[in-house]
Enzyme design. Structure first.
Site, short mmCIF file in Angstrom:
data_model
loop_
_atom_site.label_atom_id
_atom_site.label_comp_id
_atom_site.label_asym_id
_atom_site.label_seq_id
_atom_site.Cartn_x
_atom_site.Cartn_y
_atom_site.Cartn_z
N LYS A 22 26.31 34.28 34.57
CA LYS A 22 27.32 33.68 33.69
C LYS A 22 28.21 32.73 34.48
O LYS A 22 28.45 31.60 34.09
CB LYS A 22 28.18 34.76 33.04
CG LYS A 22 29.46 34.23 32.40
CD LYS A 22 30.29 35.32 31.77
CE LYS A 22 31.37 35.91 32.63
NZ LYS A 22 32.54 35.07 32.85
N ASN A 23 28.71 33.22 35.62
CA ASN A 23 29.72 32.45 36.35
C ASN A 23 29.14 31.22 37.06
O ASN A 23 29.89 30.35 37.50
CB ASN A 23 30.44 33.34 37.37
CG ASN A 23 31.39 34.30 36.67
OD1 ASN A 23 31.56 34.23 35.45
ND2 ASN A 23 32.01 35.19 37.43
N CYS A 116 46.14 35.73 31.03
CA CYS A 116 45.06 36.48 30.38
C CYS A 116 45.24 37.93 30.76
O CYS A 116 46.10 38.26 31.56
CB CYS A 116 43.70 35.95 30.80
SG CYS A 116 43.24 36.46 32.43
N ARG A 121 46.94 34.17 36.47
CA ARG A 121 45.88 33.18 36.67
C ARG A 121 46.33 31.74 36.47
O ARG A 121 45.91 31.04 35.55
CB ARG A 121 44.69 33.49 35.77
CG ARG A 121 44.11 34.86 36.03
CD ARG A 121 42.90 35.11 35.19
NE ARG A 121 41.67 34.85 35.89
CZ ARG A 121 40.45 35.11 35.39
NH1 ARG A 121 40.33 35.59 34.21
NH2 ARG A 121 39.39 34.86 36.09
N ASP A 305 35.07 41.62 40.40
CA ASP A 305 34.40 41.88 39.12
C ASP A 305 33.63 43.20 39.12
O ASP A 305 33.18 43.66 38.06
CB ASP A 305 33.45 40.73 38.77
CG ASP A 305 34.21 39.48 38.34
OD1 ASP A 305 35.44 39.56 38.17
OD2 ASP A 305 33.57 38.42 38.18
N ARG A 397 31.29 38.91 26.19
CA ARG A 397 31.52 37.65 26.91
C ARG A 397 30.57 37.51 28.10
O ARG A 397 30.29 36.39 28.52
CB ARG A 397 32.96 37.59 27.44
CG ARG A 397 34.01 37.31 26.40
CD ARG A 397 35.36 37.15 27.05
NE ARG A 397 35.21 36.34 28.25
CZ ARG A 397 35.91 36.51 29.38
NH1 ARG A 397 36.81 37.45 29.46
NH2 ARG A 397 35.72 35.73 30.42
C1 UD1 Z 1 36.17 33.37 38.87
C2 UD1 Z 1 35.24 34.20 38.02
C3 UD1 Z 1 35.81 35.60 37.80
C4 UD1 Z 1 36.14 36.25 39.13
C5 UD1 Z 1 37.02 35.33 39.99
C6 UD1 Z 1 37.26 35.87 41.38
C7 UD1 Z 1 34.19 32.59 36.55
C8 UD1 Z 1 34.00 32.09 35.17
N1 UD1 Z 1 35.09 33.56 36.72
O1 UD1 Z 1 37.39 33.22 38.14
O2 UD1 Z 1 34.82 36.37 37.13
O3 UD1 Z 1 36.82 37.47 38.90
O4 UD1 Z 1 36.40 34.04 40.11
O5 UD1 Z 1 36.06 36.08 42.03
O6 UD1 Z 1 33.53 32.16 37.49
N2 UD1 Z 1 44.67 31.37 41.48
C9 UD1 Z 1 45.87 30.74 41.62
N3 UD1 Z 1 45.94 29.40 41.36
C10 UD1 Z 1 44.87 28.67 40.95
C11 UD1 Z 1 43.63 29.34 40.81
C12 UD1 Z 1 43.55 30.70 41.06
O7 UD1 Z 1 46.87 31.35 41.99
O8 UD1 Z 1 44.98 27.45 40.74
C13 UD1 Z 1 44.58 32.83 41.74
C14 UD1 Z 1 44.23 33.63 40.48
O9 UD1 Z 1 45.39 33.91 39.72
C15 UD1 Z 1 43.60 34.86 41.08
C16 UD1 Z 1 42.89 34.33 42.32
O10 UD1 Z 1 43.49 33.08 42.61
O11 UD1 Z 1 44.59 35.77 41.46
C17 UD1 Z 1 41.39 34.15 42.14
O12 UD1 Z 1 41.17 33.23 41.10
P1 UD1 Z 1 39.89 32.29 41.04
O13 UD1 Z 1 39.04 32.48 42.26
O14 UD1 Z 1 40.33 30.92 40.70
O15 UD1 Z 1 39.14 32.93 39.81
P2 UD1 Z 1 38.48 32.15 38.60
O16 UD1 Z 1 37.78 30.94 39.11
O17 UD1 Z 1 39.43 32.03 37.48
#
Ligand code: UD1
Length: 423
Positions: A22-23, A116, A121, A305, A397
């Site tokens: 999915k990711n 969320c 996030r 995850d 999802r």
């Molecule tokens: C992706 C995955 C999700 C997984 C996560 C971490 C998808 C669709 N989702 O989510 O399943 O749990 O990686 O492996 O691929 N953060 C910030 N600022 C930002 C971006 C992120 O502070 O601009 C923080 C987030 O709040 C979180 C951490 O960084 O605490 C990790 O987030 P991120 O790696 O961006 O996760 P996603 O890409 O949303």
């Protein structure tokens, strides 16, 4: 709303085939916005998040066909450069269209994804990166407005290796002529799969000897074909479900090395695993499950995850296991539900202490996020009697054909809608 009814207490047995990730599929679908040519993507799992992404692509002006896990994306007139909140609120990953739209149109209006269930996030790392690439980012009435006269290549050091930000910035940079260097990026296999697809489209991205991503931006990208990598989270989920039910299961068509830490932790817990390049065989094990401490971390660390399904396994350990959730600040919502099923869990801030119990008991519980939802299904499979898991739209999802796959392994699980079906 659909629920799962599980008659638990049966060991899983047999072979399960893993779907495409999915990711990886979500950002790869989004990357098709970088070209007007036809793209063909195989092994795209049929899941709610994928269907939402296809709706987004259609809204933006693409023509989609989706059959037997193969998606064809073609041009269908001019692309739009904005998204309505209605689509963004369904899935945080919608924000990832920002990179491709900004790089193609020098302008994109995308609603802020907001909070969320598993934490705040934010998208600050994405926005800082876009600014470095020459964009002006404004937030007005809940929308992120991205504008640029001209985008330029840059050296960007991410303050945290965010998966989404790495992918968004890569997609943006690969259409900015010149050399962009991204440091402290995410190293998840899904990021590698996105890079593989972008390179097939004509992008020039490689990792240098310091682990930095070097992007030589192009003026145009082409259509491409790609098969999505196996889902390592689905793989880990089935491996853990097999272990927790004391079953004997082969998890096939996966890439075990993407789950190296999980597999080593499981061995430490007492399980015997046979691993090939493409499968993991979990042997039936009736001995004590030893408590093993895990701490979630960016790849190759323990995947956040898989933290919830791991917690379900540890509810059955002999002793006390500690789990540190260091990626998301609010990712223990499954814990109180597991407690309702007889688990002994104490959480404080980012740490959970799980003291094993002999047996979980069946109960009526509620999923509040995707992976936490799977953890409850796992608990239901282990507990004797009837467990009912509500709000399984979260689980839908991210798991393709979950009840069919579990049924084929001997589980007694069925989907049921109290408004429509006979109990
Ligand atoms: C992706 C995955 C999700 C997984 C996560 C971490 C998808 C669709 N989702 O989510 O399943 O749990 O990686 O492996 O691929 N953060 C910030 N600022 C930002 C971006 C992120 O502070 O601009 C923080 C987030 O709040 C979180 C951490 O960084 O605490 C990790 O987030 P991120 O790696 O961006 O996760 P996603 O890409 O949303």
């Amino acid at each position: 709303m659909d629920r799962f009814l599980i008659n638990g207490g049966k060991k899983l047995n047999g072979t399960v085939h893993i779907s495409g990730s999915k990711n990886a599929a979500l950002p790869i679908l989004v990357a098709t916005l970088l070209t007007d040519e036809k793209c063909v993507l195989r092994r795209v799992p049929n899941l709610r998040d994928v269907r939402t992404t296809l709706k987004i692509l259609e809204y933006l002006g693409k023509k989609i066909t989706y059959q037997n896990n193969t998606v064809t994306v073609e041009a269908n007139g001019t692309l739009k450069n904005n998204l309505p909140y209605e689509l963004v609120k369904q899935m945080r990953a919608s924000f990832w269209v920002a990179g491709p739209l900004l790089t193609r149109f020098k302008q994109a209006d995308i609603p802020l994804p907001g909070g969320c269930a598993i934490g705040v996030r934010p998208v600050d790392i994405h926005l800082k990166g876009f600014e470095k690439l020459g964009a002006v980012c404004d937030v007005k009435a809940g929308n992120v407005l991205l504008r640029a006269q001209r985008l330029q290549p840059a050296q960007i050091i991410l303050r945290f290796p965010s998966v989404g930000a790495t992918q968004n910035l890569l997609m943006c940079a690969c259409l900015i002529p010149g050399e962009t260097i991204l440091e402290n990026t995410a190293k998840e296999p899904e990021v590698d799969d996105v890079i593989a697809f972008l390179n097939k489209m004509g992008a020039d991205i490689h990792t240098d000897d310091k682990g930095r991503l070097i992007v030589h931006g192009q003026t145009v990208l082409h259509g491409a074909e790609h098969t999505v990598v196996a889902d390592r989270i689905e793989t880990g989920s089935f491996v853990l479900a097999a272990a927790a039910t004391r079953g004997d299961v082969t998890v096939a068509d996966c890439v075990p090395e993407h789950n190296a830490i999980l597999l080593s932790d499981l061995r430490e817990a007492g399980f015997t695993l046979d691993v090939t390049d493409t499968s993991v065989h979990v042997h039936a094990y009736n001995g004590e499950i030893k408590p093993v401490r895990v701490r979630t971390a960016p790849y190759p660390g323990f995947a956040t995850d898989l933290q919830a399904p791991w917690m379900t396994l540890m509810t059955l350990c002999t002793g006390t296991a500690e789990i540190d959730e260091d990626i998301f600040e609010n990712r223990f919502m499954h814990a109180p539900e597991l407690v309702r099923m007889g688990a002994n869990i104490y959480t404080e801030k980012s740490v959970a202490r799980v003291t094993g119990v002999q047996k979980l008991s069946a109960a009526h519980v509620q999923a509040s996020d995707l992976r936490g939802g799977f953890a409850l299904v796992m608990a239901g499979l282990c507990a004797d009697g009837k467990t009912e898991v509500e709000r399984i739209y979260h689980i839908d999802r991210g798991y393709e054909n979950l009840e069919q796959k579990l049924t084929a392994l001997g589980a007694n699980i069925r989907r049921y809608n109290p408004d429509k079906d006979e109990f």
